[in-house]
Design a protein around this motif. Structure first.
Motif, mmCIF file in Angstrom:
data_model
loop_
_atom_site.group_PDB
_atom_site.id
_atom_site.type_symbol
_atom_site.label_atom_id
_atom_site.label_comp_id
_atom_site.label_asym_id
_atom_site.label_seq_id
_atom_site.Cartn_x
_atom_site.Cartn_y
_atom_site.Cartn_z
ATOM 1 N N LYS A 1 106.604 32.094 -58.083
ATOM 2 C CA LYS A 1 106.037 33.376 -58.519
ATOM 3 C C LYS A 1 105.312 33.234 -59.852
ATOM 4 C CE LYS A 1 109.347 36.362 -56.108
ATOM 5 N NZ LYS A 1 110.405 37.389 -56.272
ATOM 6 N N GLN A 2 105.881 32.437 -60.740
ATOM 7 C CA GLN A 2 105.225 32.250 -62.035
ATOM 8 C C GLN A 2 103.885 31.551 -61.871
ATOM 9 O OE1 GLN A 2 107.570 30.019 -64.799
ATOM 10 N NE2 GLN A 2 106.106 30.233 -66.475
ATOM 11 N N ALA A 3 103.862 30.517 -60.991
ATOM 12 C CA ALA A 3 102.592 29.827 -60.757
ATOM 13 C C ALA A 3 101.567 30.771 -60.125
ATOM 14 C CB ALA A 3 102.823 28.611 -59.857
ATOM 15 N N ALA A 4 102.030 31.573 -59.143
ATOM 16 C CA ALA A 4 101.107 32.538 -58.520
ATOM 17 C C ALA A 4 100.618 33.578 -59.530
ATOM 18 C CB ALA A 4 101.797 33.223 -57.339
ATOM 19 N N ALA A 5 101.536 34.027 -60.394
ATOM 20 C CA ALA A 5 101.137 35.018 -61.411
ATOM 21 C C ALA A 5 100.130 34.420 -62.396
ATOM 22 C CB ALA A 5 102.374 35.526 -62.151
ATOM 23 N N GLU A 6 100.359 33.168 -62.790
ATOM 24 C CA GLU A 6 99.404 32.521 -63.698
ATOM 25 C C GLU A 6 98.043 32.365 -63.031
ATOM 26 O OE1 GLU A 6 101.218 28.902 -64.866
ATOM 27 O OE2 GLU A 6 102.671 29.845 -66.239
ATOM 28 N N LYS A 7 98.065 32.005 -61.735
ATOM 29 C CA LYS A 7 96.797 31.867 -61.018
ATOM 30 C C LYS A 7 96.080 33.210 -60.925
ATOM 31 C CE LYS A 7 94.888 30.257 -56.620
ATOM 32 N NZ LYS A 7 95.216 29.704 -55.284
ATOM 33 N N GLN A 8 96.841 34.257 -60.585
ATOM 34 C CA GLN A 8 96.235 35.592 -60.519
ATOM 35 C C GLN A 8 95.719 36.038 -61.884
ATOM 36 O OE1 GLN A 8 99.130 38.198 -58.806
ATOM 37 N NE2 GLN A 8 99.007 37.302 -56.753
ATOM 38 N N LEU A 9 96.459 35.673 -62.937
ATOM 39 C CA LEU A 9 96.006 36.037 -64.281
ATOM 40 C C LEU A 9 94.676 35.374 -64.604
ATOM 41 C CD1 LEU A 9 96.518 37.397 -67.007
ATOM 42 C CD2 LEU A 9 97.848 35.395 -67.680
ATOM 43 N N GLU B 1 92.458 34.316 -62.411
ATOM 44 C CA GLU B 1 91.420 34.946 -61.606
ATOM 45 C C GLU B 1 91.048 36.320 -62.157
ATOM 46 O OE1 GLU B 1 92.939 35.051 -57.686
ATOM 47 O OE2 GLU B 1 92.731 32.887 -57.320
ATOM 48 N N ALA B 2 92.071 37.061 -62.596
ATOM 49 C CA ALA B 2 91.787 38.389 -63.149
ATOM 50 C C ALA B 2 90.963 38.280 -64.434
ATOM 51 C CB ALA B 2 93.096 39.130 -63.416
ATOM 52 N N GLN B 3 91.288 37.301 -65.263
ATOM 53 C CA GLN B 3 90.500 37.122 -66.478
ATOM 54 C C GLN B 3 89.060 36.766 -66.153
ATOM 55 O OE1 GLN B 3 92.680 34.220 -68.732
ATOM 56 N NE2 GLN B 3 94.145 35.717 -69.531
ATOM 57 N N GLY B 4 88.899 35.895 -65.127
ATOM 58 C CA GLY B 4 87.535 35.576 -64.712
ATOM 59 C C GLY B 4 86.793 36.785 -64.184
#
Length: 410
Positions: free
Chosen positions: A145-153, A155-158
């Protein structure tokens, strides 16, 4: 006999209680041994007794009578000793059997307790293993979940960066371009093709009304011909109260659902007629792609290829043939010079379209882009400015439907 009875009386309570004391058994055996030893110490050959006769003199008993008496005493003692031994051995056997039974019970109890202990230990080990497994599982899930959240973060920043850039560009476009004075740098199609010759140079004489003389041609300067000066016409506008009220109602809860009165009117008066082509089935697919924001328009690369006859291609040319070709427009079915082609969603098929069809599709796409910006909260203007921008986009759809469109002179 009294001693034996006392011993039996001493042992009866312990039998009633059902418990055996090893110390009591030892003391009983010692007591029996002492009793036997005391009986053996009794004098079996005492002094001969005197017998009193009639004359008053004591007459000693004979040796034969004394031997008989001794034998009787010894036989009685042996019988008593034998009885004591039998009773003592019987008591000991009973106590031994009771002790054995109690030991068996204790062994069974110990075995049962040992089984219970082993079962508890096994359950404890299984519980510990399950707890560790659950803990490792929770740690793995937390890491995933942490890895997925970091990835989403990331992507969201991009996406935020892209949206900020789009907002900046949109602000520049909206603030510097209005219907009355469009920004010519943002709309290069509005640039003039060049300075046209507004003046005509003429030679000849210029007659002076007062003197009637003539001037030589060499001294005459080029003079502009009379040009009719067109009056400057300023576009004026007046807000329609019904349309504005419908827009305000839609703006409170902006949505792309055509059930609202605002979008229902635009679908009926502008979008429907603008995207109504001869090929009705393909027109519906194009409208659905525009609504879903999945339509792609790309120019056809210019290349020196021979012209293709209109009858050779019905749907805009083969895939991969990237050239400006004269063919039938996939939407109108008319033979035109198709400089663009469209793709619907993820489909691999391309459809060549004419400039007029492209202008109509582009006008509708511009309208949907603007109302999406309003829905996402990217437009920071007041309601009246938004309304007039929507009206301008509606006018572009109407103009494109009537067949007017801009072309690139280059």
């Amino acid at each position: 006999m009294q001693i034996v009875n006392q011993t039996l009386s001493l042992k009866q309570p312990s039998r009633r209680k059902g418990s055996v004391n090893v110390l009591s058994i030892t003391m009983l055996m010692m007591f029996l041994c002492v009793c036997v030893y005391m009986f053996r110490l009794v004098d079996l050959d005492p002094e001969p007794e005197s017998r009193v006769e009639e004359g008053g003199q004591a007459v000693p008993t004979s040796g034969r009578d004394h031997g008989d008496l001794s034998r009787l005493r010894s036989s009685s003692l042996e019988i008593k000793e034998k009885e004591i031994r039998e009773k003592g051995s019987e008591i000991l056997r009973e106590q031994l059997d009771a002790a054995k039974r109690e030991l068996k019970l204790k062994d069974k109890e110990c075995e049962r307790l040992s089984q219970v202990r082993n079962q508890l230990e096994q359950e404890l080990e299984e519980l510990t293993a399950s707890l560790f497994e659950e803990a490792h599982k929770m740690v793995r899930e937390a890491n995933v979940k942490q890895a997925a959240a970091e990835k989403q973060l990331k992507e969201a920043q991009g996406k935020i960066d892209v949206l900020q850039a789009e907002v900046t560009a949109l602000k520049t476009l909206v603030l510097t371009s209005t219907p009355s004075s469009p920004n010519r740098q943002l709309h290069p199609q509005l640039q003039s093709s060049g300075t046209r010759g507004a003046y005509k140079h003429i030679g000849g004489h210029i007659r002076n009304k007062s003197t009637g003389g003539t001037f030589p041609p060499s001294s005459a300067k080029p003079e502009p011909s009379p040009v009719s000066i067109q009056p400057v016409v300023k576009e004026d506008r007046e807000m329609d109260s019904v349309l504005y009220a419908e827009f305000l109602m839609w703006k409170e809860h902006p949505t792309l659902d055509r059930s609202s009165a605002f979008l229902s009117r635009i679908y009926r008066e502008d979008i429907g007629p603008c995207l109504s082509f001869t090929r009705s089935e393909l027109s519906q697919l194009v409208q659905s792609a525009v609504e879903n924001n999945s339509l792609t328009i790309e120019p056809v690369a210019m290349s020196a290829l021979p012209m293709v006859k209109a009858s050779a291609i019905e749907c805009g040319g083969p895939n991969g043939f990237r050239a400006a070709i004269e063919t039938k427009c996939a939407l109108s079915g008319m033979s035109r010079l198709c400089r663009h082609r469209i793709k619907l969603g993820d489909k691999e098929s391309y459809y060549y379209i004419s400039p007029s069809s492209r202008a109509r599709i582009t006008a509708v796409c511009n309208f949907f882009t603007y109302i999406r910006y309003i829905q996402q909260g990217l437009v920071r203007h007041d309601a009246e400015q938004m309304f007039w921008e929507v009206m301008r986009l509606r006018r572009e759809m109407t103009v494109a439907k009537l067949g007017f469109y801009l072309t690139d002179q280059s």
